[in-house]
Design an enzyme around this catalytic site. Structure first.
Site, PDB file in Angstrom:
ATOM      1  N   TYR A   1      41.502  39.736  28.979  1.00  0.00           N
ATOM      2  CA  TYR A   1      42.589  40.180  29.567  1.00  0.00           C
ATOM      3  C   TYR A   1      43.969  39.765  28.692  1.00  0.00           C
ATOM      4  CZ  TYR A   1      46.787  39.980  32.127  1.00  0.00           C
ATOM      5  OH  TYR A   1      48.229  40.047  32.705  1.00  0.00           O
TER       6      TYR A   1
ATOM      7  N   LYS B   1      46.931  42.202  26.187  1.00  0.00           N
ATOM      8  CA  LYS B   1      48.409  41.960  26.219  1.00  0.00           C
ATOM      9  C   LYS B   1      48.771  41.649  24.638  1.00  0.00           C
ATOM     10  CE  LYS B   1      48.739  43.013  30.509  1.00  0.00           C
ATOM     11  NZ  LYS B   1      49.461  43.948  31.037  1.00  0.00           N
TER      12      LYS B   1
ATOM     13  N   SER C   1      52.877  39.618  29.386  1.00  0.00           N
ATOM     14  CA  SER C   1      52.639  38.406  30.225  1.00  0.00           C
ATOM     15  C   SER C   1      53.002  37.072  29.445  1.00  0.00           C
ATOM     16  CB  SER C   1      51.448  38.447  30.566  1.00  0.00           C
ATOM     17  OG  SER C   1      50.736  37.083  30.857  1.00  0.00           O
TER      18      SER C   1
HETATM   19  N1  UFG Z   1      45.571  27.892  42.194  1.00  0.00           N
HETATM   20  C1  UFG Z   1      44.850  27.146  42.965  1.00  0.00           C
HETATM   21  N2  UFG Z   1      44.243  27.344  43.884  1.00  0.00           N
HETATM   22  C2  UFG Z   1      43.914  28.801  44.090  1.00  0.00           C
HETATM   23  C3  UFG Z   1      44.657  29.790  43.265  1.00  0.00           C
HETATM   24  C4  UFG Z   1      45.617  29.304  42.112  1.00  0.00           C
HETATM   25  O1  UFG Z   1      45.251  25.530  42.981  1.00  0.00           O
HETATM   26  O2  UFG Z   1      43.055  29.358  44.944  1.00  0.00           O
HETATM   27  C5  UFG Z   1      46.374  27.292  41.059  1.00  0.00           C
HETATM   28  C6  UFG Z   1      45.874  27.601  39.700  1.00  0.00           C
HETATM   29  O3  UFG Z   1      45.042  26.395  39.192  1.00  0.00           O
HETATM   30  C7  UFG Z   1      47.079  27.354  38.804  1.00  0.00           C
HETATM   31  C8  UFG Z   1      48.178  28.048  39.940  1.00  0.00           C
HETATM   32  O4  UFG Z   1      47.703  27.838  41.252  1.00  0.00           O
HETATM   33  O5  UFG Z   1      47.477  25.896  38.703  1.00  0.00           O
HETATM   34  C9  UFG Z   1      48.688  29.512  39.434  1.00  0.00           C
HETATM   35  O6  UFG Z   1      47.444  30.033  39.695  1.00  0.00           O
HETATM   36  P1  UFG Z   1      47.439  31.575  39.533  1.00  0.00           P
HETATM   37  O7  UFG Z   1      46.170  32.217  39.404  1.00  0.00           O
HETATM   38  O8  UFG Z   1      48.399  32.228  40.714  1.00  0.00           O
HETATM   39  O9  UFG Z   1      48.470  32.132  38.379  1.00  0.00           O
HETATM   40  P2  UFG Z   1      48.066  31.762  36.660  1.00  0.00           P
HETATM   41  O10 UFG Z   1      49.401  31.167  36.079  1.00  0.00           O
HETATM   42  O11 UFG Z   1      46.626  31.192  36.568  1.00  0.00           O
HETATM   43  O12 UFG Z   1      47.761  33.105  36.175  1.00  0.00           O
HETATM   44  C10 UFG Z   1      48.952  34.187  36.163  1.00  0.00           C
HETATM   45  C11 UFG Z   1      48.320  35.683  35.985  1.00  0.00           C
HETATM   46  C12 UFG Z   1      47.770  35.970  35.005  1.00  0.00           C
HETATM   47  C13 UFG Z   1      48.412  35.640  33.869  1.00  0.00           C
HETATM   48  C14 UFG Z   1      48.904  34.122  33.643  1.00  0.00           C
HETATM   49  C15 UFG Z   1      49.525  33.847  32.497  1.00  0.00           C
HETATM   50  O13 UFG Z   1      47.495  35.906  37.498  1.00  0.00           O
HETATM   51  O14 UFG Z   1      47.504  37.386  35.066  1.00  0.00           O
HETATM   52  O15 UFG Z   1      49.632  34.030  35.107  1.00  0.00           O
HETATM   53  O16 UFG Z   1      49.903  32.450  32.551  1.00  0.00           O
HETATM   54  F1  UFG Z   1      47.488  35.690  32.644  1.00  0.00           F
END
Ligand code: UFG
Length: 346
Positions: free
Chosen positions: A152, A156, A125
């Site tokens: 988590y 990785k 990741s």
């Molecule tokens: N977000 C919102 N509202 C929500 C969910 C997400 O605004 O209800 C925003 C988050 O704040 C972030 C973006 O959408 O800015 C993306 O969030 P995600 O949770 O979809 O993805 P992340 O980038 O936070 O996390 C993902 C994977 C993880 C991994 C990570 C690596 O889910 O497993 O990328 O950067 F570790």
């Protein structure tokens, strides 16, 4: 050629199995179904017209893993997806994450070595980069690894080290780690897609569930970040483009094109989109007005990260082809099919 796909009934796993089988590979799936359904196997068969083999057991059990490899002597490569993946949960239950994600990998490598299975593709990741310093945006594979923000993320990093160290010690095994950015969307058939357990943590399933009326409102976690519209930026990648990267990685290994015995590739599009960009694309492709509000920042969120995929493009001969609209369109098609009972999933 037969490939073992661990976690093959999960989100990324199921899409990759489809892509592998449509490219002529045979697949045996091992999945303990902790966070997925066996119906995925039926769905894969429906899409491909051929059924992958499937066994359900926990790869942290050394005996079961060893018995499995004893019975399947024709496996020529392993794609290892099976892992827990919820960042927040990993903070609360670290041992669950270390035990599952690390021990299963060790068992698999042990058995690969014992049975002369040479090729391992590991599901890593972009979380290993943390928040990259500005000179590393877009982020290349040689950017520094930051201290993991969650157990988590740490699993990785540890897994990549375990693979690297093992390959250094014995030249029988070759490995490719694919560092995924943010996989979203679904297979165009809408027969498989992302099926989060309970309330989604990730943006895209939260959007589609809100649009369908399962959730009342989407919270946008912060609009005061130093980005053009104030919301965080990610490199969203269509799940089928991601699936294709695995086929490219397996081929690179089996065709003898690797330049080192352990290689690492970024799997992203190279374009960053903000949360509001994703929402706008979704509203455009679905025709649905999304109910959302700006909420406080979510703890631990990275501000902006997107891939430099040029090494993958050049060396793997792989490139993401689908755009953000393709991602939101397919995610919405899947959500609707699933909710209307048109898929095989429960
Ligand atoms: N977000 C919102 N509202 C929500 C969910 C997400 O605004 O209800 C925003 C988050 O704040 C972030 C973006 O959408 O800015 C993306 O969030 P995600 O949770 O979809 O993805 P992340 O980038 O936070 O996390 C993902 C994977 C993880 C991994 C990570 C690596 O889910 O497993 O990328 O950067 F570790």
């Amino acid at each position: 050629m037969k490939i073992l796909v661990t976690g093959g009934t999960g989100y990324i796993g199921s899409h990759t199995v489809v892509e592998l089988m449509q490219n002529g590979f045979d697949v045996v799936i091992v999945d303990a179904l902790f966070n997925s359904q066996a119906k995925a196997v039926d769905a894969i068969e429906k899409i491909v017209g051929r059924r992958p083999e499937f066994e359900s057991f926990d790869l942290t059990c050394r005996k079961k893993t060893s018995d499995f490899f004893d019975r399947h002597t024709d496996i020529q490569g392993v794609i290892h997806f099976a892992a827990h993946k919820a960042v927040g949960e990993s903070v609360k239950e670290p041992l669950k994450y270390y035990r599952n994600n690390v021990i299963s990998l060790i068992n698999i490598i042990d058995e690969m070595s014992r049975h002369n299975v040479q090729n391992l593709v590991f599901s890593s990741s972009c979380t290993v980069y943390g928040q990259p310093d500005p000179e590393f945006l877009p982020i290349p594979e040689h950017a520094p690894i930051k201290k993991a923000e969650s157990p988590y993320g740490n699993t990785k990093q540890i897994a990549e080290s375990i693979i690297a160290d093992t390959i250094k010690a014995e030249d029988k095994i070759r490995g490719i780690a694919l560092r995924y950015f943010n996989p979203v969307g679904a297979h165009e058939s809408a027969m498989i897609g992302e099926l989060p357990n309970g309330v989604p943590n990730n943006l895209m399933p939260y959007i589609t569930q809100t649009a369908y009326g399962i959730r009342p409102i989407l919270k946008v976690f912060g609009n005061d970040y130093p980005t053009p519209d104030g919301t965080p930026i990610r490199d969203y990648i269509h799940i089928m483009d991601l699936a294709k990267a695995h086929v490219a990685a397996i081929r690179r290994m089996t065709d003898g094109r690797m330049k080192k015995n352990f290689e690492i590739f970024n799997i992203g599009t190279g374009t960053g989109y903000s949360v509001l960009d994703v929402i706008n694309s979704f509203e455009k492709t679905s025709g649905v007005k999304l109910n959302y509000e700006i909420a406080p920042r979510r703890e631990g969120d990275t501000i902006k990260v997107w891939a430099d995929p040029s090494f993958s493009n050049r060396e793997l001969g792989w490139k993401a082809e689908r755009n953000l609209d393709d991602m939101t369109r397919s995610a919405w098609k899947w959500e609707q099919a699933y909710r209307k009972g048109e898929t095989l999933f429960e």
